[in-house]
Design an enzyme around this catalytic site. Structure first.
Site, mmCIF file in Angstrom:
data_model
loop_
_atom_site.group_PDB
_atom_site.id
_atom_site.type_symbol
_atom_site.label_atom_id
_atom_site.label_comp_id
_atom_site.label_asym_id
_atom_site.label_seq_id
_atom_site.Cartn_x
_atom_site.Cartn_y
_atom_site.Cartn_z
ATOM 1 N N LYS A 156 -29.035 -0.862 40.267
ATOM 2 C CA LYS A 156 -28.520 -0.142 40.382
ATOM 3 C C LYS A 156 -29.066 1.151 39.775
ATOM 4 O O LYS A 156 -29.675 0.755 38.322
ATOM 5 C CB LYS A 156 -27.121 0.121 40.473
ATOM 6 C CG LYS A 156 -26.676 1.476 41.147
ATOM 7 C CD LYS A 156 -24.889 1.693 41.094
ATOM 8 C CE LYS A 156 -23.892 1.863 39.566
ATOM 9 N NZ LYS A 156 -24.386 2.598 38.669
ATOM 10 N N GLU A 167 -29.046 5.813 38.674
ATOM 11 C CA GLU A 167 -28.225 6.646 39.261
ATOM 12 C C GLU A 167 -29.323 8.171 38.864
ATOM 13 O O GLU A 167 -30.483 7.730 38.132
ATOM 14 C CB GLU A 167 -27.527 7.098 37.523
ATOM 15 C CG GLU A 167 -26.166 6.070 37.103
ATOM 16 C CD GLU A 167 -24.937 7.199 36.229
ATOM 17 O OE1 GLU A 167 -25.291 7.970 35.621
ATOM 18 O OE2 GLU A 167 -23.791 6.303 35.963
ATOM 19 N N GLU A 174 -20.363 8.821 44.320
ATOM 20 C CA GLU A 174 -19.173 8.537 43.321
ATOM 21 C C GLU A 174 -17.888 10.008 42.858
ATOM 22 O O GLU A 174 -18.759 11.109 42.812
ATOM 23 C CB GLU A 174 -19.415 8.215 42.344
ATOM 24 C CG GLU A 174 -18.292 8.619 40.958
ATOM 25 C CD GLU A 174 -18.348 7.322 39.365
ATOM 26 O OE1 GLU A 174 -19.449 6.621 39.561
ATOM 27 O OE2 GLU A 174 -17.823 7.432 38.739
HETATM 28 O O1 KIV Z 1 -20.614 1.674 36.001
HETATM 29 C C1 KIV Z 1 -20.167 1.277 36.865
HETATM 30 O O2 KIV Z 1 -18.944 0.053 36.664
HETATM 31 C C2 KIV Z 1 -20.562 1.762 38.184
HETATM 32 C C3 KIV Z 1 -18.799 2.216 38.859
HETATM 33 C C4 KIV Z 1 -18.688 2.864 38.514
HETATM 34 C C5 KIV Z 1 -19.701 2.577 40.365
HETATM 35 O O3 KIV Z 1 -21.729 2.541 37.910
#
Ligand code: KIV
Length: 267
Positions: free
Chosen positions: A116, A118, A185
Site C-alpha cells: 500500500k 499513500e 481515509e
Molecule cells: O497504517 C494503517 O493502519 C493504515 C490504515 C489505517 C488504513 O494505513
C-alpha cells in the site's frame, strides 16, 4: 482441499457482485492467524504499528526494516487472506529505484502479496514503476497520516470542493495507472460514494462512510486494546485493555499473597 488465497481478481469480483470486503490490520503472527481463521479478506501490516506497538507519536519514524520484521511475522500466520505491506514514510518518495526495491522487499523477504502506498499524483510515477515490476499496489487517499506535517493534523480531508475534486482526480489517476484498490481515509461519505461509483476497482473506507466496497479498521482500536485515542470512525467491539489490566492486577495480587501457584500448578 487447498485453501484459496484472496487474490486481486477475487476482490474485483467482490466489487462486481456487491460482496463487501473486510480488512483489518495485524503486526504479529498470533493476531494475523486469528484474523485469517475468522475469514478476514485482507490483512494490512499497517505503518500504524508505529503508533500502536512501537510507541512513536506518529507513523513517520517507522522504517522499512521494522515493517519487514512485522510483515514476516504476519505472513507466517496467514493462509487465506491477502497480506498487504504498508510502504513507510520515505521508502518510495526519494527515488523510483528505492520505491521498487522497497516494495519488492515486502514480497521477496516478507511473503506479502501486495503493498500500500499513500498519496496521489505526487507519487504516481513511483506507483507505476512498482506495478510495472509486477507488484500489486493498493492506493491510499484522503487523510494520509504520513503527510501529517504537510496538512497540519489529522482532520477530515476533502471537505472543500477544491480538495474533494483533487481526491477524485487522484483516485482516477491511481486507477488508470493500475492500482487494484484504494483506501479512502476520513473523507465525507458523499465523496467516497462518488469515487466508489466512478471507479471499477474496489474502495476500502476508514472513516469514509457506508458506500465503500469494503472497510478497514486498526484491529487494536476495534478491540479496545489501544486506549491512547479513540477515533470517531472506529467502533469498539470489546474493551480488551480493561480486561487485560484486570488479569495483570489479579496475577500480581495472587503472587504477592501466595494464592498462585497452588499444587495444581506444581510438579
Ligand atoms: O497504517 C494503517 O493502519 C493504515 C490504515 C489505517 C488504513 O494505513
Amino acid at each position: 482441499m487447498a485453501i484459496q488465497r484472496v487474490s486481486v481478481n477475487k476482490l474485483f469480483e467482490m466489487k462486481r457482485t456487491g460482496e463487501k470486503i473486510a480488512m483489518l490490520t495485524a503486526y504479529d503472527y498470533l493476531m494475523a492467524s486469528q484474523l485469517d481463521e475468522c475469514g478476514i479478506d485482507i490483512i494490512l501490516v499497517g505503518d500504524s504499528v508505529g503508533n500502536v506497538l512501537l510507541g512513536y507519536e506518529d507513523t513517520i519514524p517507522v522504517t522499512m526494516d521494522e515493517m519487514i520484521h512485522h510483515c514476516k511475522a504476519v505472513t507466517r500466520g496467514v493462509k487465506r487472506a491477502m497480506v498487504v505491506g504498508d510502504m513507510p514514510f520515505m521508502s518510495y518518495q526519494a527515488s523510483l529505484e528505492e520505491a521498487v526495491h522497497n516494495a519488492g522487499r515486502f514480497l521477496k523477504e516478507a511473503g506479502a502479496q501486495a503493498v500500500k502506498v499513500e498519496g496521489g499524483e505526487e507519487v504516481l510515477e513511483a506507483i507505476k514503476k512498482i506495478i510495472d515490476s509486477g507488484i500489486p499496489v493498493m492506493g491510499h487517499l484522503g487523510l494520509t497520516p504520513q503527510s501529517v506535517h504537510k496538512f497540519g493534523g489529522y482532520g477530515v480531508r476533502g471537505q472543500s470542493e477544491e480538495e474533494a475534486s483533487k481526491i477524485l482526480r487522484d483516485a482516477k489517476k491511481l486507477e488508470e495507472v493500475g492500482v487494484f484498490s484504494i483506501v479512502l481515509e476520513k473523507v465525507p461519505a458523499e465523496l467516497s460514494r462518488r469515487i466508489t461509483e466512478e471507479l471499477s476497482i474496489p474502495t476500502i473506507g476508514i472513516g469514509a462512510g457506508v458506500f465503500c466496497d469494503g472497510q478497514v479498521l486498526v484491529t487494536h482500536d476495534m478491540l479496545g486494546l489501544f486506549e491512547k485515542f479513540k477515533p470517531k470512525f472506529s467502533k469498539r467491539y470489546a474493551n480488551l485493555a480493561e480486561e487485560i489490566k484486570r488479569c495483570y492486577r489479579e496475577y500480581i495480587e495472587e503472587v504477592k499473597t501466595g494464592k498462585f501457584p497452588t499444587d495444581e500448578h506444581s510438579y
